[in-house]
Design a protein around this motif. Sequence first.
Motif, mmCIF file in Angstrom:
data_model
loop_
_atom_site.group_PDB
_atom_site.id
_atom_site.type_symbol
_atom_site.label_atom_id
_atom_site.label_comp_id
_atom_site.label_asym_id
_atom_site.label_seq_id
_atom_site.Cartn_x
_atom_site.Cartn_y
_atom_site.Cartn_z
ATOM 1 N N ASP A 169 0.798 -1.232 0.000
ATOM 2 C CA ASP A 169 0.000 0.000 0.000
ATOM 3 C C ASP A 169 0.830 1.282 0.000
ATOM 4 O O ASP A 169 0.267 2.375 0.045
ATOM 5 C CB ASP A 169 -0.943 0.010 1.212
ATOM 6 N N GLY A 170 2.142 1.142 -0.028
ATOM 7 C CA GLY A 170 3.008 2.318 -0.087
ATOM 8 C C GLY A 170 3.210 3.023 1.228
ATOM 9 O O GLY A 170 3.796 4.113 1.268
ATOM 10 N N THR A 171 2.778 2.414 2.322
ATOM 11 C CA THR A 171 2.987 3.023 3.641
ATOM 12 C C THR A 171 4.472 3.128 3.939
ATOM 13 O O THR A 171 5.230 2.200 3.664
ATOM 14 C CB THR A 171 2.316 2.162 4.716
ATOM 15 N N THR A 172 4.877 4.256 4.486
ATOM 16 C CA THR A 172 6.294 4.451 4.810
ATOM 17 C C THR A 172 6.476 4.738 6.295
ATOM 18 O O THR A 172 5.567 5.233 6.965
ATOM 19 C CB THR A 172 6.904 5.601 3.994
ATOM 20 N N LEU A 173 7.654 4.412 6.761
ATOM 21 C CA LEU A 173 8.002 4.609 8.161
ATOM 22 C C LEU A 173 9.456 5.074 8.212
ATOM 23 O O LEU A 173 10.292 4.553 7.462
ATOM 24 C CB LEU A 173 7.833 3.290 8.911
ATOM 25 N N TYR A 174 9.737 6.053 9.088
ATOM 26 C CA TYR A 174 11.096 6.584 9.184
ATOM 27 C C TYR A 174 11.524 6.707 10.638
ATOM 28 O O TYR A 174 10.724 7.036 11.514
ATOM 29 C CB TYR A 174 11.180 7.969 8.533
ATOM 30 N N ALA A 175 12.804 6.505 10.859
ATOM 31 C CA ALA A 175 13.368 6.806 12.167
ATOM 32 C C ALA A 175 13.373 8.320 12.350
ATOM 33 O O ALA A 175 13.512 9.073 11.369
ATOM 34 C CB ALA A 175 14.791 6.257 12.256
ATOM 35 N N ASP A 176 13.244 8.775 13.579
ATOM 36 C CA ASP A 176 13.222 10.218 13.842
ATOM 37 C C ASP A 176 14.488 10.905 13.342
ATOM 38 O O ASP A 176 14.448 12.055 12.905
ATOM 39 C CB ASP A 176 13.061 10.460 15.344
#
Length: 124
Positions: free
Chosen positions: A55-62
């Motif tokens: 679904d193209g969801t993204t997650l990033y470290a702060d």
Amino acid sequence: QVKLVESGGGSVQPGGSLRLSCATSGFILDYQDIGWFRQAPGKEREGVSSLGTSDGTTLYADSVKGRFTVSRANNQNTVYLQMNSLKPEDTAVYYCATGYTSGPTLDVSQYEYWGQGTQVTVSS
């Protein structure tokens, strides 16, 4: 078999940019999320970014939010990590990984398959 190959690392001055590539094979990318991780000398491997390929969801470290962008090449089995405004503390070996995760995650233990890594050095 599952294979991941990173490329695009190198040396860059602070403030510069690099784009890492993760070429995948041996599995259906739509069904397995991709994570980007890094490991600096003497430090534990840490999650940088993750892409939910269905679904193209993204997650990033702060620490990289607003500077790094993860994406997937259209209809191709390659995932990119665009890294802008690089800092000396971004220096590390960068790895991409995949596994049967329940959504994008930065948890190292959730990933089963790893690439060989590519070195990124940020220095003046």
